[in-house]
Design a protein around this motif. Structure first.
Motif, PDB file in Angstrom:
ATOM      1  N   VAL A  97      61.017 111.368  58.326  1.00  0.00           N
ATOM      2  CA  VAL A  97      61.661 110.064  58.446  1.00  0.00           C
ATOM      3  C   VAL A  97      60.544 109.051  58.675  1.00  0.00           C
ATOM      4  O   VAL A  97      59.704 109.234  59.559  1.00  0.00           O
ATOM      5  N   GLY A 138      64.587 103.832  60.445  1.00  0.00           N
ATOM      6  CA  GLY A 138      63.999 104.908  59.663  1.00  0.00           C
ATOM      7  C   GLY A 138      64.651 105.116  58.307  1.00  0.00           C
ATOM      8  O   GLY A 138      65.815 104.787  58.102  1.00  0.00           O
ATOM      9  N   GLN A 175      64.641 108.275  55.208  1.00  0.00           N
ATOM     10  CA  GLN A 175      64.265 109.664  54.953  1.00  0.00           C
ATOM     11  C   GLN A 175      63.521 109.785  53.629  1.00  0.00           C
ATOM     12  O   GLN A 175      64.006 109.330  52.579  1.00  0.00           O
TER      13      GLN A 175
END
Length: 121
Positions: A92, A114, A116
């Protein structure tokens, strides 16, 4: 209130490229350094790249020559161009920025939620 919102993370094959973006919005007077961190499962969060307001950069050894950090001060946005991605880049990715909300306040640390990045072998 200040918000950092990341985008651009997705699943990509090994050797591929991705470009992450992070836009800061809200009550912003000035932004000092901006950075990208990442955290893989079971590992500590680590600094990937940092860029100063004037454009000075620094990178983690593991990404030197493959990743490039850039920023657009007019848009309060920082980017991370990631090339030659490897499975070990899977994590992340978090945006970080030192921001002052008015001329009389100190710089504070802000984080995005964040995005991914998954690199398949």
């Amino acid at each position: 209130q200040v918000q950092l919102v990341e985008s651009g993370g997705e699943l990509v094959q090994s050797g591929g490229s991705l470009r992450l973006s992070c836009a800061a919005s809200g009550s912003i007077f000035s932004i000092n350094a901006m950075a990208w961190y990442r955290q893989a499962p079971g590992k500590q969060r680590e600094l990937v790249a940092v860029i100063t307001h004037s454009g000075g950069t620094n990178y983690a050894d593991s990404v030197k020559g493959r990743f490039t950090i850039a920023r657009d001060n007019a848009k309060n946005t920082v980017y991370l161009q990631m090339n030659s991605l490897k499975p070990e880049d899977t994590a992340v990715y978090y945006c970080n920025a030192l921001i002052a909300t008015d001329p009389w306040r100190e710089l504070l640390d802000y984080w995005g939620r964040g995005t991914q990045v998954t690199v398949s072998s």
